[in-house]
Design an enzyme around this catalytic site. Structure first.
Site, PDB file in Angstrom:
ATOM      1  N   GLU A 198      -5.562  -2.662  12.299  1.00 12.89           N
ATOM      2  CA  GLU A 198      -6.746  -2.918  11.602  1.00 12.89           C
ATOM      3  C   GLU A 198      -7.323  -4.383  11.862  1.00 12.89           C
ATOM      4  OE1 GLU A 198      -6.405  -2.064   7.594  1.00 12.89           O
ATOM      5  OE2 GLU A 198      -5.957   0.106   7.834  1.00 12.89           O
ATOM      6  N   GLU A 321      -2.403   5.790  10.150  1.00 10.15           N
ATOM      7  CA  GLU A 321      -2.526   5.507   8.640  1.00 10.15           C
ATOM      8  C   GLU A 321      -3.361   6.439   7.877  1.00 10.15           C
ATOM      9  OE1 GLU A 321      -2.933   1.649   6.770  1.00 10.15           O
ATOM     10  OE2 GLU A 321      -1.628   0.891   8.497  1.00 10.15           O
TER      11      GLU A 321
HETATM   12  O1  AHR Z   1      -1.100   1.039   3.823  1.00 11.61           O
HETATM   13  C1  AHR Z   1      -1.354   0.007   3.024  1.00 11.61           C
HETATM   14  C2  AHR Z   1      -2.466  -0.773   4.113  1.00 11.61           C
HETATM   15  O2  AHR Z   1      -3.277  -0.187   4.169  1.00 11.61           O
HETATM   16  C3  AHR Z   1      -2.014  -1.265   5.416  1.00 11.61           C
HETATM   17  O3  AHR Z   1      -1.095  -2.218   5.388  1.00 11.61           O
HETATM   18  C4  AHR Z   1      -3.093  -1.469   5.947  1.00 11.61           C
HETATM   19  O4  AHR Z   1      -3.097  -1.298   7.470  1.00 11.61           O
HETATM   20  C5  AHR Z   1      -4.017  -0.427   5.267  1.00 11.61           C
HETATM   21  O5  AHR Z   1      -5.286  -1.267   4.923  1.00 11.61           O
END
Ligand code: AHR
Length: 520
Positions: A198, A321
């Site tokens: 991210e 994710e």
């Molecule tokens: O999964 C929780 C968080 O969500 C992670 O650390 C991040 O990459 C995302 O914003």
């Protein structure tokens, strides 16, 4: 207008012609495959474990002195449950934690490892007792491929490069000597390597142009030692940020990048009040699934951009994710992201995995967030107690699709309507495994109506004797969940409602359920 009318009439005739005598079925699935059908990478069924709340500490790692049965500090019950679902890869150490993690803090004697603050997640002390050796031991115990996310946000090129040398270099070098001194003379293999996380946000608030330039530098020094071949994964876009994808695909040469990540979370309400994990009405359920189904649009549109620069589909879209993000459980640390998991989550994960299966020509990996005790987890623990969530059971049911060949499924489905809003009531994906068995996964999203399904097997999808069996996940209500006291409220049961005759599979799928049919 007239032309359009004629075309739709023709397609209607074709649809019904494909189902002779079956015009009363509500749901029709035409299955097709040929020699070019893509394989559903088992890596779509990957997992994610971050130094966040009780994912690593307590959920996976309890230390060797714990009374909880463990192997070198890693919980035996959790390893056993995860081995049962054959997880193909595991992403670590974050998430946002990754871009603040300095791997050298997590090697060597535990009592001399520095303690730090986990600024992102609850401001708790991170004692670094779970580091590189422990993670790779976990992967070996699980029989899974490691997916390490390196620190680009606050780490140097040298630091990332040395981490790879430390883990994978088998010759003589300062890093391999250090590894041997720390008890592991032999190099490990690491397949998947993320360059930052991210980086449009917690990983450095970069522009896509700045990130791409830096990616080229970092990835250059992510070396392939011996026969270890890294699949290098760039930190891709946040949800609908198509510009980020466009810039990366244009700027990064494909010899430096084998995958681009995509992150998308389903938040039923909004980021300040996301909605409860267990207390929701039908309208909130509808919104949740509708938002989860945006994954179809995301994957399609990001893939279309990737196709422009990579028509041969060499670069994988890695949705590393995703999942549901609700308010934390009452009384728990807001930075720990602990949430319960209901039948709604089983339905959410099944429709999402169907999307990934159906787009397996481009989607080569996905990692639900997160594996234990965080967000839409597969496993919840509390000290020595452990419970498997409805989402876990979907992963167990769907393991039949690992590395199987996709059977394209053309779906005609009635709508599920609520308050003037509409979505298709059914979601489907299908595959043929190496032994010739066909698996069809159907989700009935509608909580009120059962679905009368007819699946027509095309010639290529036809199989031997036509023995049919099935499994089902459903429960008393959408908000049913498994607790430590009642661990079996949502689980897999045998499904006997399927039959097959003359190449047509029939099944009556109950409301709010996930069903996988198997034909041998
Ligand atoms: O999964 C929780 C968080 O969500 C992670 O650390 C991040 O990459 C995302 O914003």
């Amino acid at each position: 207008m007239k032309k359009l009318h004629t075309v739709s009439l023709i397609s209607l005739v074709l649809i019904f012609a494909a189902f002779p005598g079956e015009m009363n079925a509500q749901v029709k699935v035409q299955l097709k495959m040929d020699e070019n059908s893509p394989v559903i990478s088992k890596n779509i069924y990957g997992q994610f474990s971050e130094h966040l709340g009780h994912c690593i500490y307590g959920g996976i790692y309890v230390g060797e002195d714990s009374k909880i049965p463990n192997t070198r500090g890693i919980r035996n019950d959790v390893v056993k449950a995860l081995r049962d679902i054959e997880i193909p890869n595991l992403r670590w150490p974050g998430g946002c934690f990754a871009d603040e993690y300095h791997w050298m803090d997590g090697i060597g004697p535990k009592d001399s490892r520095p303690r730090m603050v986990n600024t992102h997640w609850g401001g708790v002390v991170e004692d670094n007792s779970f580091g590189t050796h422990e993670f790779l031991d976990l992967c070996e115990q699980l029989g899974t491929e490691p997916y390490i996310c390196g620190n680009m946000g606050s780490g140097s090129v040298e630091e990332m490069s040395k981490w790879i040398e430390y883990i994978t270099f088998g010759g003589e070098s300062p890093m391999s000597e250090l590894r041997a001194k720390n008890g592991h003379p032999e190099p490990w293999k690491v397949k998947f390597w993320g360059v930052g996380n991210e980086n449009w946000g917690c990983g450095g608030n970069m522009t896509p142009e700045f990130y791409s330039d830096n990616y080229r530098r970092y990835a250059t020094y992510c070396r392939n030692y011996g026969d270890n071949r890294l699949v290098k994964i760039a930190g891709g876009p946040n949800s609908f940020d198509y510009n980020w994808m466009e810039v990366l695909m244009k700027a990064i040469p494909q010899n430096l990048m084998q995958g681009v990540s995509l992150h998308y979370y389903t938040v039923p309400k909004n980021w300040s009040d996301k909605g409860s994990a267990t207390q929701f009405d039908e309208s909130e359920y509808f919104t949740t699934i509708l938002k989860a189904l945006s994954m179809e649009e995301l994957v399609s549109k990001h893939s279309a951009i990737m196709d422009k620069y990579d028509p041969e589909k060499k670069v994988g879209l890695m949705v590393d994710e995703w999942g549901a993000w609700y308010n934390v459980e009452e009384g728990t640390n807001p930075g720990f992201l602990l949430q319960q998991n209901t039948l709604r989550d089983a339905i959410l994960s099944a429709v999402t995995l169907n999307i990934f299966n159906n787009h397996c020509d481009r989607v080569k990996m996905s990692n639900i967030a997160q594996m234990v005790n965080v967000l839409q987890s597969l496993i919840l623990t509390d000290e020595e107690k452990m419970v498997l969530t409805p989402t876990y059971y979907v992963y167990n049911m769907y393991k039949v699709h690992h590395d199987a060949t996709l059977i394209a499924a053309e779906l005609t489905s009635p709508d599920y309507n609520l308050d003037g809003r509409t979505m298709k009531a059914v979601s489907v994906s299908a595959s043929k495994d190496k032994n010739g068995a066909v698996h069809i996964s159907l989700v009935n999203i509608d909580p009120h109506r059962s679905q009368d399904v007819k699946c027509l097997l095309g010639d290529e999808a036809k199989i031997g004797k036509g023995n049919i069996s099935g499994t089902i996940i459903t429960a008393a209500s959408l908000s049913s969940f498994n607790s430590f006291d009642h661990p079996d409220m949502v689980k897999i049961s045998e499904f006997k409602g399927g039959s097959v005759k003359n190449g047509i599979i029939s099944a009556q799928i109950p409301p709010m359920s996930v069903v996988t049919l198997e034909l041998k």
